[in-house]
Motif scaffolding. Structure first.
Motif, PDB file in Angstrom:
ATOM      1  N   ALA A  61      18.366  -8.711 -14.704  1.00 12.57           N
ATOM      2  CA  ALA A  61      17.609  -7.529 -15.118  1.00 12.57           C
ATOM      3  C   ALA A  61      18.777  -7.462 -16.632  1.00 12.57           C
ATOM      4  CB  ALA A  61      17.813  -6.314 -14.623  1.00 12.57           C
ATOM      5  N   ILE A  62      19.731  -7.769 -16.500  1.00 19.12           N
ATOM      6  CA  ILE A  62      21.009  -7.600 -17.972  1.00 19.12           C
ATOM      7  C   ILE A  62      20.455  -8.777 -19.204  1.00 19.12           C
ATOM      8  CG2 ILE A  62      23.431  -7.551 -19.024  1.00 19.12           C
ATOM      9  CD1 ILE A  62      24.226  -6.660 -16.444  1.00 19.12           C
ATOM     10  N   SER A  63      20.457  -9.530 -18.297  1.00 19.72           N
ATOM     11  CA  SER A  63      20.576 -11.108 -19.139  1.00 19.72           C
ATOM     12  C   SER A  63      18.999 -10.780 -20.748  1.00 19.72           C
ATOM     13  CB  SER A  63      20.230 -12.520 -18.719  1.00 19.72           C
ATOM     14  OG  SER A  63      21.209 -12.403 -17.764  1.00 19.72           O
ATOM     15  N   ALA A  64      17.999 -10.483 -19.070  1.00 17.16           N
ATOM     16  CA  ALA A  64      16.646 -10.649 -20.127  1.00 17.16           C
ATOM     17  C   ALA A  64      16.026  -9.632 -20.262  1.00 17.16           C
ATOM     18  CB  ALA A  64      14.800  -9.864 -18.506  1.00 17.16           C
ATOM     19  N   GLY A  65      17.655  -8.511 -20.434  1.00 17.36           N
ATOM     20  CA  GLY A  65      17.134  -7.055 -21.160  1.00 17.36           C
ATOM     21  C   GLY A  65      17.256  -7.398 -22.919  1.00 17.36           C
ATOM     22  N   SER A  66      18.393  -8.378 -22.992  1.00 16.38           N
ATOM     23  CA  SER A  66      19.133  -8.072 -23.717  1.00 16.38           C
ATOM     24  C   SER A  66      17.850  -8.746 -24.743  1.00 16.38           C
ATOM     25  CB  SER A  66      20.224  -8.681 -23.853  1.00 16.38           C
ATOM     26  OG  SER A  66      21.287  -7.469 -22.792  1.00 16.38           O
ATOM     27  N   ALA A  67      17.520  -9.963 -23.554  1.00 15.62           N
ATOM     28  CA  ALA A  67      17.019 -11.261 -24.629  1.00 15.62           C
ATOM     29  C   ALA A  67      15.332 -10.736 -25.166  1.00 15.62           C
ATOM     30  CB  ALA A  67      16.871 -12.364 -23.462  1.00 15.62           C
ATOM     31  N   GLY A  68      15.164  -9.799 -24.308  1.00 18.77           N
ATOM     32  CA  GLY A  68      14.061  -9.262 -24.392  1.00 18.77           C
ATOM     33  C   GLY A  68      14.130  -8.309 -25.806  1.00 18.77           C
ATOM     34  N   THR A  69      15.080  -7.864 -25.635  1.00 21.10           N
ATOM     35  CA  THR A  69      15.021  -6.526 -27.068  1.00 21.10           C
ATOM     36  C   THR A  69      15.277  -7.337 -28.426  1.00 21.10           C
ATOM     37  OG1 THR A  69      16.302  -5.524 -25.876  1.00 21.10           O
ATOM     38  CG2 THR A  69      16.469  -5.038 -27.921  1.00 21.10           C
ATOM     39  N   LEU A  70      15.825  -8.699 -28.515  1.00 26.43           N
ATOM     40  CA  LEU A  70      15.570  -9.475 -29.697  1.00 26.43           C
ATOM     41  C   LEU A  70      14.625  -9.979 -30.089  1.00 26.43           C
ATOM     42  CD1 LEU A  70      19.401 -10.778 -28.643  1.00 26.43           C
ATOM     43  CD2 LEU A  70      18.740  -8.547 -30.924  1.00 26.43           C
ATOM     44  N   ALA A  71      13.998 -10.913 -28.876  1.00 24.47           N
ATOM     45  CA  ALA A  71      12.429 -11.442 -28.974  1.00 24.47           C
ATOM     46  C   ALA A  71      11.182 -10.038 -29.753  1.00 24.47           C
ATOM     47  CB  ALA A  71      11.514 -11.508 -27.561  1.00 24.47           C
ATOM     48  N   ALA A  72      11.733  -8.665 -29.518  1.00 28.97           N
ATOM     49  CA  ALA A  72      10.161  -7.741 -29.620  1.00 28.97           C
ATOM     50  C   ALA A  72      10.483  -7.237 -30.614  1.00 28.97           C
ATOM     51  CB  ALA A  72      10.327  -6.472 -28.370  1.00 28.97           C
ATOM     52  N   VAL A  73      11.959  -7.018 -30.687  1.00 26.70           N
ATOM     53  CA  VAL A  73      11.819  -6.772 -32.646  1.00 26.70           C
ATOM     54  C   VAL A  73      11.919  -8.097 -33.331  1.00 26.70           C
ATOM     55  CG1 VAL A  73      13.962  -5.705 -34.410  1.00 26.70           C
ATOM     56  CG2 VAL A  73      13.753  -4.740 -31.823  1.00 26.70           C
ATOM     57  N   ALA A  74      12.200  -9.556 -33.230  1.00 23.22           N
ATOM     58  CA  ALA A  74      11.767 -10.237 -34.317  1.00 23.22           C
ATOM     59  C   ALA A  74      10.150 -10.829 -34.247  1.00 23.22           C
ATOM     60  CB  ALA A  74      12.114 -11.518 -33.555  1.00 23.22           C
ATOM     61  N   THR A  75       9.188  -9.891 -33.269  1.00 26.24           N
ATOM     62  CA  THR A  75       7.578 -10.300 -33.588  1.00 26.24           C
ATOM     63  C   THR A  75       7.331  -9.103 -33.463  1.00 26.24           C
ATOM     64  OG1 THR A  75       8.115 -10.102 -30.423  1.00 26.24           O
ATOM     65  CG2 THR A  75       7.796 -12.489 -31.468  1.00 26.24           C
TER      66      THR A  75
END
Length: 348
Positions: A220-234
């Motif tokens: 959850a921590i890994s996916a949440g952190s990675a997802g945040t960066l990808a979400a803002v970028a897209t």
């Protein structure tokens, strides 16, 4: 990662995770859609301040998403596995090394996952279009965040707009694919890196336990952190997707805008600006993603392309963390239950 799951295990874990995320984070997705709408300021603000209507009917349209979850997940995994097997079969080995494939396996896996995403998005697009138009249905002042949430009224109202032209339900497919493919390409490599690093750190500290709780938390921590960066970028692609899907039906905001124009004209006021907005909205219903993006940039600037980015980042952090955390824990729970070995340890 090595594991011993059946296709049924994966489908059950994936469907349960998707349903959990859909239900818990759906209200944030509704607010994000409304913020990204071209009618946000007119429908959801009063004198520059957010009004209560932004937070009413936050579960409008959830039915279409829930119904699409199982078939889209099944299509994704079925397509991914079959495509991956096919590509492995036709991939020759290097002449100098019979055990080394000519095309590296990560490239084959990326091609298989991209193909699966294309199929999954085809199933998801109608649900996304219905969902986002249902999220924009304006409720009365007596409605709460859960009123009409599960009665399907908003979804039926949105669906009625497509009765004469159901093909419009697939409007936004290209935009959905254009958002999901780069999002996935950014999120998963970073997710795998973070997860490996966290597990490595726990291993060095002697705190690695390989329990379901640890699996869920680390994932959850890994996916949440990675997802945040990808979400803002897209986010710019997501804003364009939202505008295209809303324009596909000409949501309630357009009808209310016509009413505003008529009232202004009746009072002898200049309605030129409102008429221009309506004309641009009509063009947006037919324009492609690039044209819609240019229009947003022209009328709202760069800030318009990133509207709702912070909320989307927070929503994705929660959603990705829950989805992959629940999926990974559920998958391993089902494997452990099926194998019947409580002492099984997993390689990651």
């Amino acid at each position: 990662m090595s594991f011993n799951n059946t296709n049924t295990d994966i489908l059950i874990a994936g469907a349960f995770a998707a349903f959990t995320v859909d239900f818990l984070v759906y209200p944030l997705d509704t607010i994000k859609t409304r913020i990204q709408s071209p009618d946000y300021r007119r429908l959801y603000t009063t004198n520059g301040a957010v009004n209560r209507s932004l937070f009413r009917g936050l579960y409008q349209g959830i039915g279409s998403v829930v119904l699409a979850t199982l078939p889209s997940s099944g299509a994704f995994f079925t397509t991914y596995e079959s495509t991956k097997t096919f590509l492995h079969t036709i991939n020759p080995s290097l002449p100098s090394s019979p055990t080394t494939p000519l095309i590296p396996l990560p490239i084959l896996h990326a091609a298989a996952s991209s193909t699966a995403e294309l199929v999954s998005c085809f199933i998801l697009t109608p649900a996304e279009v219905l969902k986002q138009n249902a999220q924009m249905v304006v409720r009365g002042s007596s409605s709460s965040s859960t009123t009409h949430a599960f009665d399907g009224a908003a979804t039926r109202q949105a669906f009625n707009k497509f009765r004469n032209n159901p093909s419009q339900l697939w409007r936004g497919y290209t935009a959905l694919v254009a958002r999901n493919l780069p999002f996935t390409a950014m999120q998963f490599p970073l997710f795998e890196f973070l997860r490996t690093e966290i597990y490595g750190l726990r291993e060095r500290r002697g705190s690695r336990s390989s329990t379901l709780l640890e699996t869920g938390m680390v994932t959850a921590i890994s996916a949440g952190s990675a997802g945040t960066l990808a979400a803002v970028a897209t986010t710019p692609i997501d804003v364009v997707k939202t505008r295209i899907m809303l324009a596909a039906a000409g949501h309630d905001g357009e009808g209310q805008r016509e009413k505003v124009i008529k009232e202004m004209l009746a009072q002898g006021k200049d309605a030129k600006s409102e008429i221009e907005k309506a004309q641009r909205a009509a063009r947006g219903g037919r324009a492609g993603g690039l044209a819609v993006g240019k229009e947003i940039l022209r009328s709202e600037g760069v800030k318009g392309l990133f509207r709702g980015g912070a909320l989307r980042g927070a929503w994705t952090a929660l959603g990705s963390g829950l989805y992959l955390g629940v999926y990974e824990s559920g998958r391993r729970f089902l494997e452990k239950r099926r194998v019947g070995d409580e002492d099984t340890r997993y390689n990651t």
